[in-house]
Design a protein around this motif. Structure first.
Motif, mmCIF file in Angstrom:
data_model
loop_
_atom_site.group_PDB
_atom_site.id
_atom_site.type_symbol
_atom_site.label_atom_id
_atom_site.label_comp_id
_atom_site.label_asym_id
_atom_site.label_seq_id
_atom_site.Cartn_x
_atom_site.Cartn_y
_atom_site.Cartn_z
ATOM 1 N N SER A 282 49.415 6.353 1.958
ATOM 2 C CA SER A 282 49.795 5.147 1.891
ATOM 3 C C SER A 282 48.931 3.952 1.435
ATOM 4 O O SER A 282 49.307 2.873 1.143
ATOM 5 N N GLY A 283 47.533 4.494 1.418
ATOM 6 C CA GLY A 283 46.528 3.380 1.127
ATOM 7 C C GLY A 283 46.295 3.110 -0.233
ATOM 8 O O GLY A 283 45.694 2.178 -0.420
ATOM 9 N N GLN A 314 53.449 -4.685 5.965
ATOM 10 C CA GLN A 314 53.803 -5.178 4.447
ATOM 11 C C GLN A 314 53.679 -3.967 3.673
ATOM 12 O O GLN A 314 54.548 -3.852 2.860
ATOM 13 N N ARG A 315 52.835 -3.170 3.728
ATOM 14 C CA ARG A 315 52.689 -1.719 3.070
ATOM 15 C C ARG A 315 53.788 -0.944 3.622
ATOM 16 O O ARG A 315 54.496 -0.222 2.512
ATOM 17 N N ILE A 319 56.709 0.591 0.968
ATOM 18 C CA ILE A 319 57.175 2.020 0.974
ATOM 19 C C ILE A 319 58.423 2.234 1.203
ATOM 20 O O ILE A 319 59.485 3.113 0.693
ATOM 21 N N GLN A 320 59.173 1.261 2.271
ATOM 22 C CA GLN A 320 60.606 1.570 2.686
ATOM 23 C C GLN A 320 61.339 1.007 1.129
ATOM 24 O O GLN A 320 62.400 1.639 0.968
ATOM 25 N N ARG A 321 60.824 0.001 0.481
ATOM 26 C CA ARG A 321 61.733 -0.091 -0.619
ATOM 27 C C ARG A 321 61.665 0.694 -1.600
ATOM 28 O O ARG A 321 62.755 1.159 -2.238
#
Length: 372
Positions: A282-283, A314-315, A319-321
């Motif tokens: 995720s980074g 926020q990150r 990722i959910q979007r």
């Protein structure tokens, strides 16, 4: 003073590891050839490597010790690629001749006209290099071709996905790798068993292609290779790194996301009828790059596994979007805090065995119970 001795030990071990490839050269100078493990299919083979000049080792330098290691590190740093060297490559009865580029690299694409044996996955590429003013050099390297029954391609990031490499953690990561026992806390818990399970598949007899991508330069190839071997991470490994090519005309390396996307496109074209799993973290830009890959190849990507390496809300929302964007496809984006969640999803989809899942669970739990 205990910290001083630990960091002195760290410096010595780091120099020893970085110098290790030079030890195999036994102090030799002149033209050298370093091929990297190749990969391919029954249609085509890819073999990459570098031809370079290496400085001689001074007579006053001892055979062992910190001074020798330091000298070998310096010789490695100041290698110079040998341009326009003639490289002849043979895999079975298939041959190709090409020249190195201005940095001494060769990236050979060998069409397969004479079939390779299908009962083995690793084949040998024989390499002969000629360059003016140097005696010819013969060497060889392994080439991986998946068996006909291979049913899944796995493409994985390395940095912050397989191993701890966060920018703020660079020195700590090196300390863990070269001072502490190298199998401890250098790879994420459960990574080795997860990738072994993916390699072996539901039947535990598969030999699936697992291809690894790093943002680092080819200069760290041997260190990553040793890391994979130490941590029992399959297969090979086959590594794709960036040639940074830093110069006055081009002072910055190529963008990592462009490098990764191009390689994924290349692999999906090479294995054109094989479904794929993408693994990242995720980074960086992995979720965005992988989402675009799914849009371009909607029927090829079975799952995206993203290791969560931070707690930024926020990150996570971003990722959910991306996950929502893929809701209409057959690909699921899994944001996982550990290897167990990835393994549970892979097992539910029939991509790994129950024994493979249990191995991941056991390894992660064992890590959690280790003393700090």
């Amino acid at each position: 003073m205990a910290w001083y001795h630990q960091w002195a030990s760290f410096a010595k071990r780091l120099a020893r590891v970085v110098a290790k490839p030079m030890k195999r050269a036994s102090g030799r100078s002149g033209m050298m050839v370093h091929p990297y493990r190749g990969y391919g299919s029954q249609r085509e083979i890819f073999v990459m490597g570098r031809v370079f000049r290496q400085a001689a080792l001074g007579r006053a330098i001892p055979r062992r010790g910190m001074l020798r290691d330091t000298a070998d590190v310096a010789r490695r740093i100041f290698r110079r690629g040998l341009a326009d060297a003639k490289v002849e490559i043979r895999v079975g009865d298939n041959e190709l001749c090409m020249a190195t580029d201005r940095d001494g690299y060769f990236d050979a694409h060998i069409p397969i006209s004479a079939s390779l044996p299908v009962d083995v996955s690793w084949h040998r590429a024989d390499i002969l290099v000629h360059a003016e003013g140097h005696p010819p050099i013969r060497t060889s390297v392994e080439v991986y071709v998946p068996p006909p029954e291979a049913d899944l391609l796995v493409i994985s990031d390395i940095d912050d996905t397989v191993m701890f490499t966060g920018v703020a953690e660079k020195l700590k990561m090196l300390y863990r790798l070269f001072v502490r026992k190298p199998h401890r806390r250098t790879a994420f818990p459960g990574v080795a068993s997860l990738y072994q399970a993916l390699y072996r598949g539901q039947t535990e007899k598969a030999e699936r292609p697992i291809l690894y991508v790093s943002r680092g330069p080819w200069a760290i190839y041997e260190m990553l290779e040793a890391f994979f071997q130490i941590n029992r991470i399959p297969a090979g490994p086959i590594l794709f790194l960036r040639e940074w090519g830093i110069s006055w005309r081009k002072p910055w390396p190529r963008r990592a996301e462009d490098h990764k996307r191009d390689l994924i496109d290349r692999m999906l074209a090479l294995y054109d009828d094989m479904p794929c799993i993408l693994i990242g973290d995720s980074g960086q830009h992995d979720p965005e790059v992988y989402t675009e890959v799914v849009k371009a190849y909607p029927d090829r990507i079975k799952a995206i596994y993203i290791r969560r390496v931070d707690s930024d809300p926020q990150r996570e929302a971003a990722i959910q979007r991306l996950r929502d964007e893929l809701a209409h496809t057959d690909c699921e984006l899994v944001l996982a805090v550990d290897s167990i969640l990835m393994a549970e999803h892979a097992h539910a989809k029939g991509d790994i065995s129950a024994r493979g899942l249990q191995a991941v669970q056991r390894d992660v739990e064992a890590h959690r119970n280790e003393p700090a």
